[in-house]
Structure formats: C-alpha cells, structure tokens
Design a protein around this motif. Structure first.
Motif, PDB file in Angstrom:
ATOM      1  N   TRP A 146      -5.378   7.801  -2.886  1.00 41.38           N
ATOM      2  CA  TRP A 146      -4.365   8.362  -1.974  1.00 41.38           C
ATOM      3  C   TRP A 146      -4.688   8.079  -0.508  1.00 41.38           C
ATOM      4  O   TRP A 146      -3.899   7.493   0.222  1.00 41.38           O
ATOM      5  N   GLU A 147      -5.869   8.498  -0.073  1.00 45.11           N
ATOM      6  CA  GLU A 147      -6.235   8.391   1.344  1.00 45.11           C
ATOM      7  C   GLU A 147      -6.363   6.930   1.776  1.00 45.11           C
ATOM      8  O   GLU A 147      -5.921   6.559   2.868  1.00 45.11           O
ATOM      9  N   VAL A 148      -6.976   6.117   0.914  1.00 44.70           N
ATOM     10  CA  VAL A 148      -7.163   4.700   1.258  1.00 44.70           C
ATOM     11  C   VAL A 148      -5.821   3.998   1.409  1.00 44.70           C
ATOM     12  O   VAL A 148      -5.575   3.286   2.394  1.00 44.70           O
ATOM     13  N   ASN A 149      -4.929   4.213   0.444  1.00 46.94           N
ATOM     14  CA  ASN A 149      -3.626   3.544   0.489  1.00 46.94           C
ATOM     15  C   ASN A 149      -2.782   4.044   1.653  1.00 46.94           C
ATOM     16  O   ASN A 149      -2.056   3.260   2.285  1.00 46.94           O
ATOM     17  N   MET A 150      -2.851   5.336   1.946  1.00 45.36           N
ATOM     18  CA  MET A 150      -2.100   5.873   3.068  1.00 45.36           C
ATOM     19  C   MET A 150      -2.585   5.260   4.377  1.00 45.36           C
ATOM     20  O   MET A 150      -1.785   4.863   5.233  1.00 45.36           O
ATOM     21  N   SER A 151      -3.895   5.143   4.516  1.00 47.57           N
ATOM     22  CA  SER A 151      -4.471   4.563   5.730  1.00 47.57           C
ATOM     23  C   SER A 151      -4.094   3.093   5.876  1.00 47.57           C
ATOM     24  O   SER A 151      -3.725   2.638   6.966  1.00 47.57           O
ATOM     25  N   GLU A 152      -4.169   2.344   4.767  1.00 44.75           N
ATOM     26  CA  GLU A 152      -3.817   0.921   4.811  1.00 44.75           C
ATOM     27  C   GLU A 152      -2.336   0.741   5.149  1.00 44.75           C
ATOM     28  O   GLU A 152      -1.964  -0.132   5.940  1.00 44.75           O
ATOM     29  N   ALA A 153      -1.475   1.550   4.536  1.00 50.53           N
ATOM     30  CA  ALA A 153      -0.037   1.464   4.819  1.00 50.53           C
ATOM     31  C   ALA A 153       0.228   1.697   6.304  1.00 50.53           C
ATOM     32  O   ALA A 153       1.018   0.979   6.935  1.00 50.53           O
ATOM     33  N   PHE A 154      -0.439   2.685   6.855  1.00 53.26           N
ATOM     34  CA  PHE A 154      -0.247   3.035   8.260  1.00 53.26           C
ATOM     35  C   PHE A 154      -0.737   1.914   9.178  1.00 53.26           C
ATOM     36  O   PHE A 154      -0.035   1.513  10.118  1.00 53.26           O
ATOM     37  N   GLU A 155      -1.929   1.402   8.916  1.00 52.08           N
ATOM     38  CA  GLU A 155      -2.527   0.393   9.802  1.00 52.08           C
ATOM     39  C   GLU A 155      -1.724  -0.909   9.801  1.00 52.08           C
ATOM     40  O   GLU A 155      -1.482  -1.502  10.857  1.00 52.08           O
ATOM     41  N   TRP A 156      -1.296  -1.356   8.630  1.00 53.57           N
ATOM     42  CA  TRP A 156      -0.518  -2.588   8.562  1.00 53.57           C
ATOM     43  C   TRP A 156       0.844  -2.407   9.229  1.00 53.57           C
ATOM     44  O   TRP A 156       1.339  -3.309   9.919  1.00 53.57           O
ATOM     45  N   ALA A 157       1.475  -1.244   9.020  1.00 52.08           N
ATOM     46  CA  ALA A 157       2.772  -0.975   9.650  1.00 52.08           C
ATOM     47  C   ALA A 157       2.626  -0.900  11.167  1.00 52.08           C
ATOM     48  O   ALA A 157       3.499  -1.384  11.912  1.00 52.08           O
ATOM     49  N   ASN A 158       1.558  -0.290  11.623  1.00 54.22           N
ATOM     50  CA  ASN A 158       1.326  -0.171  13.054  1.00 54.22           C
ATOM     51  C   ASN A 158       1.178  -1.551  13.705  1.00 54.22           C
ATOM     52  O   ASN A 158       1.709  -1.810  14.792  1.00 54.22           O
ATOM     53  N   LYS A 159       0.486  -2.456  13.012  1.00 52.29           N
ATOM     54  CA  LYS A 159       0.332  -3.814  13.524  1.00 52.29           C
ATOM     55  C   LYS A 159       1.686  -4.525  13.552  1.00 52.29           C
ATOM     56  O   LYS A 159       1.999  -5.257  14.504  1.00 52.29           O
ATOM     57  N   ALA A 160       2.509  -4.290  12.517  1.00 47.55           N
ATOM     58  CA  ALA A 160       3.839  -4.914  12.473  1.00 47.55           C
ATOM     59  C   ALA A 160       4.689  -4.465  13.652  1.00 47.55           C
ATOM     60  O   ALA A 160       5.406  -5.260  14.260  1.00 47.55           O
ATOM     61  N   ILE A 161       4.612  -3.174  13.991  1.00 37.13           N
ATOM     62  CA  ILE A 161       5.371  -2.632  15.126  1.00 37.13           C
ATOM     63  C   ILE A 161       4.882  -3.228  16.440  1.00 37.13           C
ATOM     64  O   ILE A 161       5.663  -3.519  17.346  1.00 37.13           O
ATOM     65  N   GLU A 162       3.570  -3.410  16.558  1.00 34.31           N
ATOM     66  CA  GLU A 162       3.021  -4.016  17.769  1.00 34.31           C
ATOM     67  C   GLU A 162       3.578  -5.425  17.984  1.00 34.31           C
ATOM     68  O   GLU A 162       3.830  -5.839  19.114  1.00 34.31           O
ATOM     69  N   LEU A 163       3.777  -6.144  16.892  1.00 32.99           N
ATOM     70  CA  LEU A 163       4.268  -7.516  16.979  1.00 32.99           C
ATOM     71  C   LEU A 163       5.780  -7.583  17.151  1.00 32.99           C
ATOM     72  O   LEU A 163       6.304  -8.527  17.739  1.00 32.99           O
ATOM     73  N   TYR A 202       0.832  -1.215   0.000  1.00 30.58           N
ATOM     74  CA  TYR A 202       0.000   0.000   0.000  1.00 30.58           C
ATOM     75  C   TYR A 202       0.862   1.258   0.000  1.00 30.58           C
ATOM     76  O   TYR A 202       0.511   2.271  -0.614  1.00 30.58           O
ATOM     77  N   PHE A 203       1.993   1.190   0.673  1.00 32.99           N
ATOM     78  CA  PHE A 203       2.929   2.318   0.711  1.00 32.99           C
ATOM     79  C   PHE A 203       3.408   2.655  -0.700  1.00 32.99           C
ATOM     80  O   PHE A 203       3.470   3.829  -1.094  1.00 32.99           O
ATOM     81  N   ASN A 204       3.750   1.617  -1.488  1.00 34.74           N
ATOM     82  CA  ASN A 204       4.194   1.843  -2.864  1.00 34.74           C
ATOM     83  C   ASN A 204       3.118   2.514  -3.700  1.00 34.74           C
ATOM     84  O   ASN A 204       3.391   3.444  -4.466  1.00 34.74           O
ATOM     85  N   GLU A 205       1.885   2.040  -3.558  1.00 34.92           N
ATOM     86  CA  GLU A 205       0.798   2.611  -4.353  1.00 34.92           C
ATOM     87  C   GLU A 205       0.457   4.018  -3.892  1.00 34.92           C
ATOM     88  O   GLU A 205       0.108   4.881  -4.698  1.00 34.92           O
ATOM     89  N   TRP A 206       0.565   4.251  -2.603  1.00 35.80           N
ATOM     90  CA  TRP A 206       0.290   5.592  -2.064  1.00 35.80           C
ATOM     91  C   TRP A 206       1.321   6.602  -2.549  1.00 35.80           C
ATOM     92  O   TRP A 206       0.985   7.705  -2.979  1.00 35.80           O
ATOM     93  N   SER A 207       2.584   6.219  -2.524  1.00 33.55           N
ATOM     94  CA  SER A 207       3.644   7.178  -2.826  1.00 33.55           C
ATOM     95  C   SER A 207       4.005   7.254  -4.300  1.00 33.55           C
ATOM     96  O   SER A 207       4.545   8.268  -4.746  1.00 33.55           O
ATOM     97  N   CYS A 208       3.707   6.196  -5.066  1.00 38.60           N
ATOM     98  CA  CYS A 208       4.229   6.168  -6.435  1.00 38.60           C
ATOM     99  C   CYS A 208       3.211   5.823  -7.517  1.00 38.60           C
ATOM    100  O   CYS A 208       3.473   6.086  -8.696  1.00 38.60           O
TER     101      CYS A 208
END
Length: 328
Positions: free
Chosen positions: A209-226, A197-203
């Motif tokens: 834009w908003e959907v991909n940015m939100s998805e990139a953030f949520e998945w990354a946030n879950k990765a950090i939690e783990l 999602y980060f790739n699609e949001w930025s490139c």
C-alpha cells in the motif's frame, strides 16, 4: 452559436477507431491509438461531449441496443502506408442528417504523424464550432514535440495499463521507461508510470500500500512538473492527497483535473468519488451520472463508484442495487 445553430448545448461526438488499410506493418499500434489521442485532446473542450471509446466500439459492432446515446457527429478515418509514406483519410459525419460535414486527406511520413494529428484536430474543431476556447486549442497544438519512438512506447504502455492486471502493469512500466529513455521530458510517460502504481495501490497489491501510493505520487508529481496540463497526473495527486487527509490541496488537484478534461468518463468517476469524500455529495453524484452518460458500455466498472456515492447520500436501497448489479 455552435454547429448547426445549436446554442448553449454540448455537441456530442463519437470518434471511431481509425482503420489500418495496410495490414502487416508496424503502423497498427499507432493507427489503433490515433483515435484515442484525438479523444483525449478533444475531451478538453467543455463544449464537446465525447462518447467513450468502449461505447463507440459497441455501436460500431451493432450491440448492444440498449445504449442510450444521442450522437451529433462521428469522426471516422483510415490509414494507408507505403514504406515511410502514410496517407490518412478523415471524415466528419453529421449523425442526424447522415450527411458528410467535412472530409480531408493528410499525407506525410511516419515521422510527421504527430504534426498530421495536430492539423486534423484543428480542422475538426474549426468545423464543429466557431466559439471555442482557442487559447486551449493553442496550448494543445503547441505541446512539446515528442519523437515517434517515445510516442510508440507510450502507446504500447497504455495498451498494457488498460488490461488491468499486475503482470500488465509491470510490462507497461518497461514501455514507459523506454519512452522516458528516448524522451526524458515526455510527461505522458511519467503519468503512465504513475497509473501503474496507482492501479496497484487502489485495486490490487494491498500488501504494498505505502510503496505503491508513494510511487504513484512521485511519478505524477514529475509529470505535472513537465506539463501542468496533464489531467491524469492531477487526478492521481488529488486522490493520494485525499487519502493523506490534505483536503484543500487534494480538492485543488481534483478540480484542476476536471477543468483540464471534463469528458474523460473513467477520470470523472474517480473524481466523483473523491469529491463525495470531500463532502460534495450532490456534485459527486452528478459527475457520476455524466460519466455514465458518456460511457454506458462501462457501466459494470462504474457501479461500485455509484454505490459508494449513493451510500454517502443515504440512499441505501440504491447502493444495494448497484452493488448487486456489479456482482451479476
């Protein structure tokens, strides 16, 4: 004091793709990516300067001749499989003297391949330098165990992400979801999903834009939690927060990503541009130059980042030059 008596100097290290000597089996993807995983883990040590795989590949192929790389050591190896049993041979070569500094053979089953990789990592680090951050080594070696099927799906997913198209991102998500289904707490699968999602949001998909940015953030946030040591997820969070004008928190995640892995060239150019936006212009330019030195073969994809940084620095002629080099 480092290897060969080197002090206060990074040890430059090139890791060649491990060769699969048992053609026609399912080991190919793991053999191909084994070296990439070693690169990721060894990159976390600030005492090492890890040459990016793109540049190592060009060195192995004998081209081009203009890559300015000063390599101290090379890691090479091979896989051989016989049913479920595998044998991995690894060598550490002193590139200056052309002498073999260390070699070993590791045997086990395909289910034990991650344990073998941990053992290899420990021996390489111990051979290269005595005064390392062994707390960091302990964190890496004690990371949660992942079953081979989940790991394999993650490898396939990352192969798709590196191809850089929307179609490949969609295919990558299928692999990452399979990895998550196999291992729900597998942090790398979540950060891999975030990258698509980060790739699609930025490139790529500006219309989402908003959907991909939100998805990139949520998945990354879950990765950090783990896994709080997931440096890719930290980068994604930092960049998203930067665009949302949450500057202080953005800087925290960007610097954390840099601390966790100061040697991933692709990661460095992203951090360099973000720090420039935050006003750290000179630091951004220095990080960009470091990324360039680690991966000169990736120069074309890095030129836009450099153009942005020097534009902010007010060196307009250099910015124009880098833009023109991008378009060649």
């Amino acid at each position: 004091m480092g290897a060969n008596g080197k002090q206060n100097r990074s040890i430059s290290l090139a890791i060649s793709p491990f060769e699969n000597l048992s053609k026609g089996n399912d080991l190919e993807i793991i053999c191909h990516s084994f070296s990439l995983d070693l690169i990721t883990e060894l990159s976390r040590f600030k005492q090492f300067q890890i040459i990016a795989p793109d540049s190592v590949g060009q060195i192995e192929n004998g081209t081009p001749n203009d890559l300015d790389l000063d390599i101290d050591y090379q890691i090479k190896g091979s896989f051989r499989a016989n049913g479920d049993a595998i044998r991995i041979n690894a060598q550490l070569i002193d590139n200056k003297s052309k002498h073999l500094a260390w070699a070993d053979r590791f045997e086990g089953t395909t289910d034990e391949i991650l344990d073998i990789q941990d053992h290899l990592l420990k021996q390489v680090v111990s051979e290269l330098q005595q005064q390392l951050n062994y707390n960091l080594l302990s964190q890496i070696r004690n990371k949660p165990k992942v079953n081979l099927k989940a790991y394999e799906c993650w490898l396939y997913g990352m192969e798709e992400v590196r191809k850089g198209s929307i179609e490949n991102d969609i295919k990558a998500r299928e692999y990452f979801q399979q990895a998550i289904d196999e291992e729900p707490n597998f942090s790398l699968a979540y950060s891999g999903m975030s990258l698509t999602y980060f790739n699609e949001w930025s490139c790529q998909l500006w219309g989402k834009w908003e959907v991909n940015m939100s998805e990139a953030f949520e998945w990354a946030n879950k990765a950090i939690e783990l896994d709080e040591h997931n440096y890719v997820a930290s980068l994604v969070l930092g960049r998203v927060l930067l665009y949302e004008n949450t500057y202080e928190t953005a800087e925290h995640y960007l610097r954390r990503s840099l601390k966790l892995n100061p040697n991933d060239a692709d990661n460095l150019v992203e951090i360099a541009s973000c720090l420039t936006f935050l006003g750290y212009n000179q630091e951004g330019w220095e990080l960009y130059q470091r990324a360039f030195s680690l991966n000169p073969a990736g120069r074309r994809s890095y030129y836009p980042f450099g153009a942005l940084i020097v534009l902010v620095l007010g060196v307009f002629s250099k910015a124009q030059e880098l833009v023109e080099m991008t378009l060649r």
